[in-house]
Design a protein around this motif. Structure first.
Motif, short mmCIF file in Angstrom:
data_model
loop_
_atom_site.label_atom_id
_atom_site.label_comp_id
_atom_site.label_asym_id
_atom_site.label_seq_id
_atom_site.Cartn_x
_atom_site.Cartn_y
_atom_site.Cartn_z
N ASN A 137 0.82 -1.23 0.00
CA ASN A 137 0.00 0.00 0.00
C ASN A 137 0.85 1.27 0.00
OD1 ASN A 137 -2.45 -1.33 -0.09
ND2 ASN A 137 -2.68 -1.41 2.13
N GLN A 138 1.95 1.27 0.74
CA GLN A 138 2.75 2.48 0.81
C GLN A 138 3.32 2.85 -0.56
OE1 GLN A 138 5.43 0.50 3.70
NE2 GLN A 138 7.12 1.39 2.54
N ALA A 139 3.66 1.85 -1.37
CA ALA A 139 4.14 2.12 -2.73
C ALA A 139 3.00 2.62 -3.61
CB ALA A 139 4.76 0.86 -3.32
N ARG A 140 1.82 2.02 -3.47
CA ARG A 140 0.68 2.40 -4.31
C ARG A 140 0.28 3.87 -4.06
NH1 ARG A 140 -1.42 -1.88 -6.99
NH2 ARG A 140 -0.77 -3.94 -6.25
N ILE A 141 0.38 4.31 -2.83
CA ILE A 141 0.07 5.71 -2.52
C ILE A 141 1.04 6.64 -3.24
CG2 ILE A 141 0.06 7.43 -0.68
CD1 ILE A 141 -0.96 5.18 1.19
N ILE A 142 2.34 6.30 -3.21
CA ILE A 142 3.35 7.12 -3.90
C ILE A 142 3.08 7.11 -5.40
CG2 ILE A 142 5.80 7.35 -4.42
CD1 ILE A 142 6.37 6.03 -1.68
N MET A 143 2.75 5.94 -5.94
CA MET A 143 2.50 5.82 -7.38
C MET A 143 1.31 6.66 -7.82
SD MET A 143 3.14 1.73 -7.53
CE MET A 143 4.80 1.02 -7.52
N ARG A 144 0.24 6.61 -7.02
CA ARG A 144 -0.97 7.36 -7.38
C ARG A 144 -0.72 8.86 -7.36
NH1 ARG A 144 -4.86 9.42 -4.08
NH2 ARG A 144 -4.16 8.18 -2.30
N ARG A 145 0.05 9.34 -6.41
CA ARG A 145 0.26 10.78 -6.22
C ARG A 145 1.42 11.33 -7.06
NH1 ARG A 145 -0.01 11.00 0.43
NH2 ARG A 145 -2.26 10.56 0.64
N ALA A 146 2.19 10.45 -7.69
CA ALA A 146 3.43 10.89 -8.34
C ALA A 146 3.19 11.94 -9.42
CB ALA A 146 4.15 9.68 -8.94
N SER A 147 3.96 13.02 -9.35
CA SER A 147 3.98 14.07 -10.36
C SER A 147 5.29 14.81 -10.18
CB SER A 147 2.80 15.02 -10.17
OG SER A 147 2.97 15.79 -8.99
N PHE A 148 5.56 15.75 -11.06
CA PHE A 148 6.79 16.54 -10.89
C PHE A 148 6.76 17.35 -9.61
CE2 PHE A 148 9.66 17.21 -14.82
CZ PHE A 148 9.96 15.87 -14.80
N ASN A 149 5.56 17.62 -9.09
CA ASN A 149 5.45 18.40 -7.86
C ASN A 149 5.72 17.58 -6.61
OD1 ASN A 149 4.71 20.77 -9.22
ND2 ASN A 149 2.55 20.17 -9.27
N ALA A 179 -0.44 4.52 -13.11
CA ALA A 179 -1.31 3.38 -13.37
C ALA A 179 -0.93 2.15 -12.56
CB ALA A 179 -1.31 3.05 -14.87
N PHE A 180 0.31 2.08 -12.08
CA PHE A 180 0.70 0.94 -11.23
C PHE A 180 -0.18 0.86 -9.98
CE2 PHE A 180 5.36 1.24 -12.83
CZ PHE A 180 5.05 0.46 -13.92
N HIS A 181 -0.70 2.00 -9.55
CA HIS A 181 -1.51 2.06 -8.34
C HIS A 181 -2.68 1.09 -8.38
CE1 HIS A 181 -5.10 3.71 -6.21
NE2 HIS A 181 -4.23 3.79 -5.21
N ASP A 182 -3.28 0.90 -9.56
CA ASP A 182 -4.47 0.07 -9.69
C ASP A 182 -4.19 -1.30 -10.30
OD1 ASP A 182 -6.27 2.07 -8.71
OD2 ASP A 182 -6.07 3.10 -10.64
N ASN A 183 -2.92 -1.62 -10.54
CA ASN A 183 -2.59 -2.89 -11.19
C ASN A 183 -2.17 -3.92 -10.13
OD1 ASN A 183 -1.47 -5.02 -12.68
ND2 ASN A 183 -0.79 -3.64 -14.31
N TYR A 184 -2.96 -4.97 -10.00
CA TYR A 184 -2.68 -6.01 -9.01
C TYR A 184 -2.25 -7.32 -9.67
CZ TYR A 184 -4.68 -3.00 -5.44
OH TYR A 184 -4.91 -1.96 -4.57
N ASP A 185 -2.09 -7.29 -10.99
CA ASP A 185 -1.73 -8.51 -11.73
C ASP A 185 -0.26 -8.56 -12.11
OD1 ASP A 185 -2.30 -10.91 -13.46
OD2 ASP A 185 -1.70 -9.48 -15.01
N ARG A 208 15.64 1.60 4.72
CA ARG A 208 14.75 2.77 4.79
C ARG A 208 14.06 3.03 3.45
NH1 ARG A 208 18.17 7.11 8.55
NH2 ARG A 208 18.53 5.67 10.30
N ASP A 209 13.91 1.99 2.66
CA ASP A 209 13.24 2.10 1.37
C ASP A 209 11.80 2.57 1.59
OD1 ASP A 209 11.76 1.39 -1.06
OD2 ASP A 209 13.55 0.26 -1.64
N ASN A 210 11.42 3.69 0.97
CA ASN A 210 10.08 4.24 1.19
C ASN A 210 9.02 3.57 0.33
OD1 ASN A 210 11.24 5.41 -1.11
ND2 ASN A 210 9.96 7.24 -0.96
N PHE A 211 9.42 2.78 -0.67
CA PHE A 211 8.47 2.04 -1.49
C PHE A 211 8.19 0.65 -0.91
CE2 PHE A 211 9.88 5.11 -4.64
CZ PHE A 211 8.74 5.34 -5.40
#
Length: 261
Positions: A137-149, A179-185, A208-211
């Motif tokens: 889940n912690q990786a999926r949150i980062i993936m969903r929010r990822a942008s240059f900002n 799109a990785f955020h919603d991919n479970y396959d 200390r890997d944040n993903f």
């Protein structure tokens, strides 16, 4: 026997080969046993350049731009680790390379998991750097929010340096990452899947890997029969660029043991 393909040369060491409906760019250095090097998401062959000189003293390096990254194309604008693994196999087939060693950073390591479970006899030894069997889940949150900002400045700079086609390519990659955020396959390896891996494996991970929390590389190590685990204290995601970390020396020692088996 696989027919060797004569590539179109693009730089002194760089070549481009058509693979299916895309074109894969790769760089080649050194001679000897093939060692395939795969970068992380948003990166390119340049990510490996700090290490290629020393590695090329021992191996024939095949350093690849993954689909849609760097100088490689991806007209469908979609990315899965499974498809990227197939791209790499097709490229190696065209180069006449059957068995090989490999190293992968993050997404590159995840691609190697697909390759090592799909055609286990071809990878004799591999190094997985900050890879995962699944997206927590912690990786999926980062993936969903990822942008240059939201990306760290060094990651933004990497995207800009590696995206040879400019802003449009950068936006395509960020959208694919989101799109990785919603991919479970795509990344969904169970211990029994990983048990099929026959390659000698070195698992490298920062604590200390944040993903991907440290429990994941421990699970990889336990599931892959012939594996060694190196947890780097204080290490972040892909910690091998820290000059105090003896990555190249350790990786070469590991591969040298594989050579002597």
């Amino acid at each position: 026997m696989t027919k060797t393909y004569t590539p179109q040369q693009t730089t002194s060491q760089g070549h481009a080969i058509p693979v299916g409906n895309i074109e894969i760019y790769y760089e080649e250095y050194g001679v000897g046993k093939p060692l395939v090097l795969l970068h992380g998401f948003g990166g390119c062959t340049q990510n490996w350049h700090p290490f290629t000189t020393q590695l090329a003293e021992h191996y024939r390096l095949i350093v690849i731009d993954l689909r849609g990254h760097g100088r490689s194309t991806n007209p469908e604008n979609k990315f899965t680790h499974r498809e990227a693994a197939n791209d790499v196999f097709l490229l190696l087939d065209k180069l006449g390379i059957d068995q090989f060693y490999a190293m992968g950073m993050s997404t590159g390591g995840m691609i190697l998991l697909h390759m090592a479970t799909n055609q286990p006899k071809r990878i004799e030894a591999m190094v997985l750097i900050s890879a995962t069997s699944h997206f927590p889940n912690q990786a999926r949150i980062i993936m969903r929010r990822a942008s240059f900002n939201t990306m760290p400045q060094q990651v933004v700079e990497m995207y800009r340096e590696c995206a040879k086609r400019g802003d449009e390519q950068i936006q395509q990659l960020i959208t694919q990452f989101n799109a990785f955020h919603d991919n479970y396959d795509d990344m969904n390896f169970k211990p029994q899947d990983l048990a099929a891996i026959t390659a000698r494996t070195l698992v490298i991970h920062g604590d200390r890997d944040n993903f991907f929390p440290v429990e994941i590389p421990i699970s990889l190590h336990r599931s892959i029969q012939d594996s060694t685990l190196w947890i780097i204290p204080g290490g972040d995601h892909v910690p091998i660029f820290d000059t105090t970390i003896p990555f190249t020396t350790t990786a070469l020692q590991f591969l040298d043991k594989a050579d002597r088996k």
